[in-house]
Design an enzyme around this catalytic site. Structure first.
Site, PDB file in Angstrom:
ATOM      1  N   LYS A 168      49.554  79.781  78.108  1.00 16.84           N
ATOM      2  CA  LYS A 168      50.396  78.661  78.516  1.00 16.84           C
ATOM      3  C   LYS A 168      49.766  77.958  79.723  1.00 16.84           C
ATOM      4  CE  LYS A 168      53.788  79.504  75.571  1.00 16.84           C
ATOM      5  NZ  LYS A 168      54.354  78.533  74.607  1.00 16.84           N
ATOM      6  N   ASP A 197      48.766  75.837  75.466  1.00 15.24           N
ATOM      7  CA  ASP A 197      50.045  75.208  75.109  1.00 15.24           C
ATOM      8  C   ASP A 197      50.715  74.704  76.383  1.00 15.24           C
ATOM      9  OD1 ASP A 197      52.524  74.481  74.133  1.00 15.24           O
ATOM     10  OD2 ASP A 197      53.057  76.477  73.393  1.00 15.24           O
ATOM     11  N   GLU A 223      47.920  72.365  72.632  1.00 12.58           N
ATOM     12  CA  GLU A 223      49.220  72.299  71.951  1.00 12.58           C
ATOM     13  C   GLU A 223      50.285  71.605  72.789  1.00 12.58           C
ATOM     14  OE1 GLU A 223      52.487  75.621  70.397  1.00 12.58           O
ATOM     15  OE2 GLU A 223      50.343  76.084  70.382  1.00 12.58           O
ATOM     16  N   GLU A 249      56.214  71.708  66.525  1.00 11.88           N
ATOM     17  CA  GLU A 249      57.406  72.541  66.687  1.00 11.88           C
ATOM     18  C   GLU A 249      58.625  71.737  67.117  1.00 11.88           C
ATOM     19  OE1 GLU A 249      57.710  74.778  70.772  1.00 11.88           O
ATOM     20  OE2 GLU A 249      55.599  74.836  70.154  1.00 11.88           O
ATOM     21  N   ASP A 272      57.634  74.206  62.191  1.00 13.25           N
ATOM     22  CA  ASP A 272      58.478  75.373  62.414  1.00 13.25           C
ATOM     23  C   ASP A 272      59.537  75.406  61.311  1.00 13.25           C
ATOM     24  OD1 ASP A 272      60.876  76.786  63.372  1.00 13.25           O
ATOM     25  OD2 ASP A 272      59.895  76.896  65.316  1.00 13.25           O
ATOM     26  N   HIS A 299      54.644  77.334  64.247  1.00 12.11           N
ATOM     27  CA  HIS A 299      55.164  77.806  65.528  1.00 12.11           C
ATOM     28  C   HIS A 299      56.151  78.946  65.316  1.00 12.11           C
ATOM     29  CE1 HIS A 299      58.595  77.448  68.501  1.00 12.11           C
ATOM     30  NE2 HIS A 299      57.584  77.672  69.313  1.00 12.11           N
TER      31      HIS A 299
END
Length: 369
Positions: A168, A197, A223, A249, A272, A299
């Site tokens: 992240k 992400d 992402e 997502e 997703d 996701h």
């Protein structure tokens, strides 16, 4: 004809196994709306969706009060017809997460029914394109972890056979993100994929800036760099960087994916299954992406996505974030860094109904009486 006679709806709260923070939120629990659909020929199917932190009560209420009563007496085999009917029944609340999650819980239950009736696993019933799909680990890469913790988790993931690791990003200054990523890349070497992400944190100038600094690290993708509603921003970013841009997502309709793909605004589709409204539209998005020669790497929800990824030819990755362990007997099977879908008839999840009954709340039964 297989007529729907009864539907159970409930919620189960699942606590996160590790502390999970990203650039915009902390993930302490998953609220899990669940449904069971029963038919007059003695079959039943189970479906579910999820919300991060809160919101499940609205999903359960929509299923209980509006969608489930409409389903009673209908032919469970006519899934496309049912999906369209459910969507237009709550059209004033669509397109958006609550309607999509409510429809997804029912749609995934109907697919579970369809597969059980056919005696086939979901990955075969929905396409049968692959027998295994590589797995990457997100559980060790949360933003709250220190650089030393990230390195330890990444090395452990490699030792456990994972073929990719996601970190992240979204620290206040780009140099902090780069430093965290660099130590992970140095620890892993070049033989393991590294993804990042941002969870929609950045505006366009900052997303372009961060991408420029991230390029040297040879990332598999960048992402959710910006809010999903900023389509033009993603067009500008994709045109400015060599990094693959991943989105999906936070998109809730097939048409939204079409717009991203038509405008070259993404290089990876992360649809997703819960947020798109179930298996029925998930497969459409996957095949739409295939027509643009773009991979679909979904996701979350690995327990269901493993079968869907194996069903289509253009899926490259399953994301590892375990969340259903407390209410299932089954676990996602991983061999040599590849996820292997279940061959049991149905959606591939062996639910622990004793545990679910102990943990459930907001339970209701809808029938034709």
């Amino acid at each position: 004809m297989s007529k729907i006679t009864r539907i159970e709806v409930m919620n189960v709260d699942l606590k996160a196994k590790v502390a999970r923070s990203d650039a915009i939120q902390s993930f302490t629990k998953q609220e899990t709306p669940m449904v069971r659909i029963f038919t007059d020929d003695g079959q039943d199917g189970t479906g579910y969706a999820y919300t991060i932190g809160n919101g499940s009560s609205a999903v359960v209420a929509m299923v209980r009060d509006t969608l489930a009563p409409w389903l009673i007496g209908r032919n469970a085999e006519r899934i496309e017809e049912i999906w369209k009917g459910l969507f237009f029944l709550v059209h004033a609340n669509a397109v958006g997460p609550t309607a999509s999650l409510a429809i997804a819980a029912l749609d995934t239950a109907l697919w579970d029914l369809r597969c059980k009736r056919a005696g086939l696993p979901l990955h075969v019933m929905a396409g049968g394109a692959q027998k295994r799909v590589p797995v990457y680990n997100t559980e060790g890469g949360w933003l709250n972890f220190t650089p030393d913790e990230l390195v330890a988790h990444a090395v452990k993931a490699r030792e456990e056979g994972f073929r990719g690791f996601k970190v992240k990003v979204g620290r206040p200054h780009v140099s902090e993100d780069v430093q965290r990523l660099r130590v992970v890349r140095e620890a892993l070497g070049s033989g393991m994929e590294l993804m990042v992400d941002a969870n929609q944190l950045f505006d366009v100038p900052e997303a372009i800036r961060r991408a420029r600094h991230f390029e040297e690290l040879d990332l598999a993708w960048f992402e959710e760099p910006m809010p999903a509603e900023d389509l033009n921003g993603h067009v500008r970013l994709s045109a400015s960087t060599s990094l693959p841009v991943a989105i999906g997502e936070s998109l809730y309709h097939l048409s939204h994916f079409r717009e991203y793909l038509q405008r070259d605004a993404c290089s990876v589709v992360q649809v997703d299954v819960a947020r798109i409204g179930g298996i029925t539209p998930w497969l459409k998005v996957a095949h739409l992406a295939e027509s643009f020669n773009v991979p679909v790497n979904p996701h979350y929800l690995m327990e269901l996505h493993v079968s869907l990824c194996a069903a289509v030819p253009n899926s490259q990755w399953v994301e590892y974030i375990p969340q259903l362990d407390d209410i299932t007997h089954s676990r996602m099977k991983m061999v040599d860094g590849y996820a292997v879908p279940s061959d049991a008839p149905g959606n591939g999840i062996d639910w622990n109904w004793d545990a679910i009954q102990r943990m459930r709340d907001n339970h209701a039964v809808i029938d034709g009486k």
